[in-house]
Structures are given as structure tokens and as C-alpha cells.
Design an enzyme around this catalytic site. Structure first.
Site, mmCIF file in Angstrom:
data_model
loop_
_atom_site.group_PDB
_atom_site.id
_atom_site.type_symbol
_atom_site.label_atom_id
_atom_site.label_comp_id
_atom_site.label_asym_id
_atom_site.label_seq_id
_atom_site.Cartn_x
_atom_site.Cartn_y
_atom_site.Cartn_z
ATOM 1 N N TYR A 206 61.682 12.275 32.843
ATOM 2 C CA TYR A 206 63.304 12.091 32.874
ATOM 3 C C TYR A 206 63.925 11.549 31.763
ATOM 4 O O TYR A 206 65.001 11.135 31.707
ATOM 5 C CB TYR A 206 64.040 11.695 34.076
ATOM 6 C CG TYR A 206 63.334 12.111 35.543
ATOM 7 C CD1 TYR A 206 63.443 13.682 35.630
ATOM 8 C CD2 TYR A 206 62.535 11.347 36.311
ATOM 9 C CE1 TYR A 206 63.016 13.980 36.946
ATOM 10 C CE2 TYR A 206 62.157 11.645 37.399
ATOM 11 C CZ TYR A 206 62.184 13.122 37.859
ATOM 12 O OH TYR A 206 61.704 13.592 39.177
ATOM 13 N N CYS B 242 46.140 9.930 26.528
ATOM 14 C CA CYS B 242 45.864 10.615 25.287
ATOM 15 C C CYS B 242 47.177 11.529 24.992
ATOM 16 O O CYS B 242 47.334 12.651 24.760
ATOM 17 C CB CYS B 242 44.640 11.622 25.253
ATOM 18 S SG CYS B 242 43.297 10.998 25.687
ATOM 19 N N GLU B 243 48.160 10.782 24.819
ATOM 20 C CA GLU B 243 49.746 11.352 24.674
ATOM 21 C C GLU B 243 50.613 10.463 23.888
ATOM 22 O O GLU B 243 50.747 9.448 24.576
ATOM 23 C CB GLU B 243 50.077 12.228 25.922
ATOM 24 C CG GLU B 243 51.076 13.244 26.080
ATOM 25 C CD GLU B 243 51.085 14.010 26.962
ATOM 26 O OE1 GLU B 243 49.982 14.449 27.450
ATOM 27 O OE2 GLU B 243 52.306 14.348 27.284
HETATM 28 N N1 LLP Z 1 66.843 14.154 50.821
HETATM 29 C C1 LLP Z 1 66.657 15.203 50.022
HETATM 30 C C2 LLP Z 1 66.922 16.551 50.521
HETATM 31 C C3 LLP Z 1 66.097 15.242 48.676
HETATM 32 O O1 LLP Z 1 65.716 16.153 48.021
HETATM 33 C C4 LLP Z 1 65.798 13.821 48.366
HETATM 34 C C5 LLP Z 1 65.235 13.757 46.882
HETATM 35 C C6 LLP Z 1 66.182 12.869 48.795
HETATM 36 C C7 LLP Z 1 66.663 12.958 50.206
HETATM 37 C C8 LLP Z 1 65.962 11.324 48.437
HETATM 38 O O2 LLP Z 1 66.553 11.158 47.348
HETATM 39 P P1 LLP Z 1 66.876 9.425 46.865
HETATM 40 O O3 LLP Z 1 67.846 8.937 47.602
HETATM 41 O O4 LLP Z 1 65.483 8.909 46.584
HETATM 42 O O5 LLP Z 1 67.506 9.576 45.328
HETATM 43 N N2 LLP Z 1 61.299 12.470 41.671
HETATM 44 C C9 LLP Z 1 63.036 12.111 41.161
HETATM 45 C C10 LLP Z 1 63.911 12.488 42.236
HETATM 46 C C11 LLP Z 1 63.868 13.933 42.859
HETATM 47 C C12 LLP Z 1 64.159 13.515 44.241
HETATM 48 C C13 LLP Z 1 64.164 14.891 45.108
HETATM 49 N N3 LLP Z 1 64.788 14.815 46.153
HETATM 50 C C14 LLP Z 1 62.830 10.942 40.584
HETATM 51 O O6 LLP Z 1 61.830 10.330 40.239
HETATM 52 O O7 LLP Z 1 64.099 10.407 40.264
#
Ligand code: LLP
Length: 465
Positions: free
Chosen positions: A366, A393-394
Site C-alpha cells: 500500500y 531478494c527484492e
Molecule cells: N470489518 C470488515 C468487514 C472488514 O473487511 C474489515 C477489514 C474490518 C472490519 C476491519 O477493518 P479495520 O478496522 O482493521 O480497518 N489489510 C489491510 C486492510 C484490509 C482490511 C480489510 N477489511 C491493511 O493492512 O491496511
């Protein structure tokens, strides 16, 4: 939230401070009462360190803020901890002990929540492509809500529930067209992406997919329509998107009531509450968002002449992100002469640590920015421009894109990256067959291993030759 004396501020956990001159390692970073030298000696590096008290305080802060705001307008709230951010058995227990429920997004997350003793009724299951096995496990353990993501899934959940003679509690995930969040890959409620059912007309005309799914759920005797779900994105720093999504969901709820006489009990507004990743950044204030969203919900329901729904939310990052720190050891330091856009040259110090994109993919995925400090000692040297990189390696294997580190940063130094508690370990990989770091909890001067470090034997055990 109680802060340690000398707390360096966000993005560090609330217990973080530097040890005094009389400590064994003067100036070292202390987390949950444990110095980083002791942590590295006991658990090795890299390691994910989670401040238990900080996690609990943030979980409480969200629950109390939303309970207070919604009690004021006359309805109840459930806070689900989004386990995708970081889920271990201990972490799920902490969430439950602080009065949160647990939101899961796969059979694996569901299994961890159950192992922690979270009752099925307090668990939600998400996923845009759940397997029959995952749906079956949810039914078997009496999961409190299955959030369906497509019309086809309505039929599948209905069939699997009917086979068992069960009635599955279901929410329908809708997309409201509200586009929010830090990066295209993490905004989830605009039209052109895979999640949810749109409140706007679909390609075939007729009912909007969201309405069609709600009607389909109502028509299946093996399903009980619990409510409507909306998640608009992640790392959101402006509460207005939540209010807009709430309005759209409540309108859909009123339309459904008008058509069918069924006013669904619950509305879930998802997660996505943003945090500070860098010093000087401000996190979203849960009390302010809760007040604004509660007020919006109350106003819209009054305008529509509908009773208030019970509301739920699903914060992940905001609960665990700032509670976590990754501890690395510096291996090599290399100055590189760089020519800037203006033609001027400058030196950038490449500081390589013993992990990288396998323990934190977010910078590569991101362009996420983080803050790092040399934490094993205090340095009197001036700061110089540095880039913290991993050992993969990147060339895109960047841990911290740009940060000032002391000019004498050297091999053997301990380096900590702040606010890695969410989506660090949970998105970790074995790229280059590195072993994934342990998850270590700190609290009241003691550390405890929650997930042990992977070993090369673990990796070899999966390879059948
Ligand atoms: N509820 C649902 C249906 C979701 O899809 C997500 C996150 C959350 C709650 C929690 O979101 P939060 O409060 O943690 O922002 N991996 C990415 C973010 C993708 C999250 C996907 N869904 C990152 O590292 O920022």
C-alpha cells in the site's frame, strides 16, 4: 488511557518509555515494563511485541465510546474485534474479557476464536467466497451471524442450514457507494470491487442487488434475517463516511420494511477507524465518531419514522495497531549517494534489518509509511536520512521508507517500528523461506510468548519431497 511517564506519544503503545540513566541499558525502549534488550535476548529478533494493557485499553475505549453515545440516543451497541488485524488465542481472550465480540473472516480465524473460548453466539463470520466447510463450521458452532456477500451465497447458506435442520442468523453485506479509506485496495464500498451487494441498481435492472438479497433471505425458512452490514474501508480518518453509510443503510432498512413489513433489528457499520502511524499524526477519536454516528442514526430513523436498530461495529486496526511494535536487529548500514528531483545530491543511509516484507507487507502493498527508532540505546549523534530495508531478494523490500536515524546507527543495534500490531503478523509470509517471527505479549514487567517463532523444521515439515 494511562500513559507511562516519559511516553514518547503516538504511534507508540501507552506503556512505551525510555529507561533512565541508572538502567542496565540507559535509554533503551521499555514496553509493558520490559526492556528491548531483555525481549531480544529471550525471544530473538525479529519479533512482534504486543502491549496487552494498551490493547485492552483501546478495546475498552471503543466499547465505552460507542455504548455511551448510542445509549444516549436510546439503543444498544455490540463491538466486534476484527480478528483479521491480529488473531491469536490470547488476543481473542483479551477482546472478550474487555466486552468485545469477535469478527472472523475465514475458518481459520473462526477456529482460533473458538479455541479461545469465545462462544459461537458472540462470533461473526465474513467472507466473499466462503467454503461449504466454513459455513458448516459456523452452523455447527452456532455462530451468531453469518454475513452473506452474494445472492448465490444466500442459497448456499440456506441449503446447508436446511440440511442440518438449523436456522442460520444472517446479515446481508451491502455497498453504499461511500468510498473511504487510505488506499484503493482497502476501500471496500464503492461499486467496482468484489465485496457486498449494491444498494444501487445492478447490471440486470430490477431490484438493487442488496434489496434482492434481503428479499431472498426473508423467503428462505432456514435463514433468519438479522440485519444489514456495511464496511466502507480502512484507515479512515474522517468520520463523515460512516455517517453517510449509516444513512444509506437505514434508508434500505426502511424500504425493506415498507415492502415486506419486516424491520430488521440490526445494522453493522463495519470497521476502518484510522490510527496514527507517524509521530504528529492524529488517530480518529472514537468518542467523536461514536457521537456523530449515533446522532446521524437517530436523526435518520426519526426522519424515516422507523425504530432505532441495534448497532454494531468491527474495529480491528484501531484496537491492535498501536499496541504492536516490531523489534528488529540491524545487520548492515550502507550510505548511498542519491540525486534528488532538483538535481542536488544527498546521502541516504540504507539500514538493513533481519526481517522485511515477509513480516510487514504493508509498505510494499500500500505504500504504507511507518516510524522507526534505534531503541537499544540513546545516541547523541545528529539524525540522518535513512531508509530501513529488509533482507529479501527484492528492492521493494522496504520497512520504513524515510526516517531520521542517528548518524551512528550500526550493526547490532536494536530497531523498533511502531504501530505494526495490525496486519503485520496477520499478513506475514514465508517469502524467501524466512520463518515468521513470534508474537510476544508484554505486561507489568513480564513478557509471554503468544505464538512461537516458526522454524525451518516447520517449513520443511510441509514439504513432502
Ligand atoms: N470489518 C470488515 C468487514 C472488514 O473487511 C474489515 C477489514 C474490518 C472490519 C476491519 O477493518 P479495520 O478496522 O482493521 O480497518 N489489510 C489491510 C486492510 C484490509 C482490511 C480489510 N477489511 C491493511 O493492512 O491496511
Amino acid at each position: 488511557m494511562e500513559r507511562a511517564e516519559g511516553w514518547p506519544g503516538e504511534p507508540w503503545p501507552s506503556s512505551a518509555h525510555r529507561a533512565g540513566a541508572d538502567a542496565g541499558h540507559p535509554g533503551e525502549l521499555v514496553l509493558g515494563g520490559v526492556g528491548v534488550h531483555a525481549l531480544a535476548a529471550e525471544h530473538g529478533t525479529p519479533a512482534y511485541v504486543v502491549d496487552e494493557a494498551d490493547f485492552r485499553a483501546r478495546a475498552r475505549a471503543y466499547r465505552e465510546a460507542f455504548e455511551t453515545a448510542f445509549a444516549r440516543v436510546g439503543t444498544g451497541v455490540d463491538v466486534y474485534y476484527a480478528g483479521k488485524a491480529l488473531l491469536t488465542v490470547a488476543v481473542a481472550r483479551w477482546a472478550r474479557e474487555e466486552g468485545l465480540r469477535v469478527d472472523t473472516a475465514s475458518g481459520g480465524e473462526l477456529a482460533v476464536a473458538l479455541r479461545a473460548g469465545v462462544p459461537g453466539a458472540e462470533i461473526g463470520l465474513h467472507g466473499n467466497n466462503k467454503s461449504d466447510g466454513e459455513i458448516g463450521a459456523a452452523l455447527e458452532h452456532g455462530v451468531g451471524r453469518i454475513i452473506v456477500d452474494s445472492l448465490a451465497e444466500v442459497d448456499r447458506v440456506a441449503a446447508l442450514a436446511a440440511e442440518r435442520g438449523a436456522v442460520a442468523p444472517v446479515m446481508v453485506r451491502v455497498t453504499t457507494g461511500v468510498h473511504a479509506g487510505g488506499h484503493e485496495y482497502i476501500s471496500t464500498a464503492h461499486e467496482d470491487q468484489k465485496f457486498g451487494l449494491s444498494v444501487n441498481p445492478g447490471p440486470d435492472g430490477g431490484d438493487a442487488p442488496a434489496m434482492a438479497a434481503l428479499l431472498a433471505v426473508l423467503a428462505r425458512p432456514s435463514l433468519r434475517l438479522l440485519g444489514i452490514h456495511s464496511h466502507i474501508g480502512s484507515q479512515i480518518l474522517d468520520g463523515a463516511g460512516f455517517e453517510a453509510a449509516a444513512r444509506a443503510v437505514l434508508r434500505l432498512r426502511a424500504d425493506l420494511a415498507e415492502r415486506t413489513g419486516t424491520l430488521v433489528e440490526e445494522v453493522d457499520l463495519g470497521g476502518g477507524y484510522g490510527i496514527a502511524y507517524l509521530p504528529g499524526e492524529e488517530a480518529l477519536d472514537p468518542r467523536a465518531v461514536a457521537e456523530d454516528v449515533a446522532a446521524a442514526v437517530a436523526t435518520v430513523c426519526e426522519e424515516l419514522g422507523t425504530e432505532l436498530p441495534r448497532v454494531s461495529i468491527e474495529p480491528g486496526r484501531a484496537v491492535v495497531g498501536p499496541a504492536g511494535v516490531t523489534l528488529y536487529r540491524v545487520g548492515t548500514v550502507k550510505p548511498v549517494l542519491v540525486t534528488g528531483e532538483d538535481g542536488a545530491t544527498f546521502t541516504r543511509l540504507y539500514v538493513s534489518v533481519d526481517g522485511g516484507m515477509s513480516d510487514n507487507i504493508r509498505p510494499a502493498l500500500y505504500g504504507a509509511r511507518y516510524h522507526a527508532e534505534v531503541v537499544g540505546r540513546r545516541s547523541a549523534e545528529p539524525g540522518v536520512l535513512a531508509r530501513v530495508v529488509g533482507k529479501h531478494c527484492e528492492s521493494g523490500d522496504i520497512v520504513v521508507h524515510e526516517v531520521e536515524l542517528p548518524a551512528d546507527v550500526r550493526a547490532g543495534d536494536l530497531l523498533a517500528v511502531a504501530a505494526t500490531g495490525a496486519y503485520g503478523r496477520s499478513m506475514a509470509s514465508n517469502y524467501n523461506l524466512l520463518t515468521r517471527p513470534p508474537v510476544v505479549a508484554v505486561r507489568d514487567g513480564a513478557s509471554r510468548l503468544l505464538v512461537r517463532r516458526e522454524t525451518v523444521e516447520d517449513l520443511l515439515a510441509l514439504d513432502l519431497g
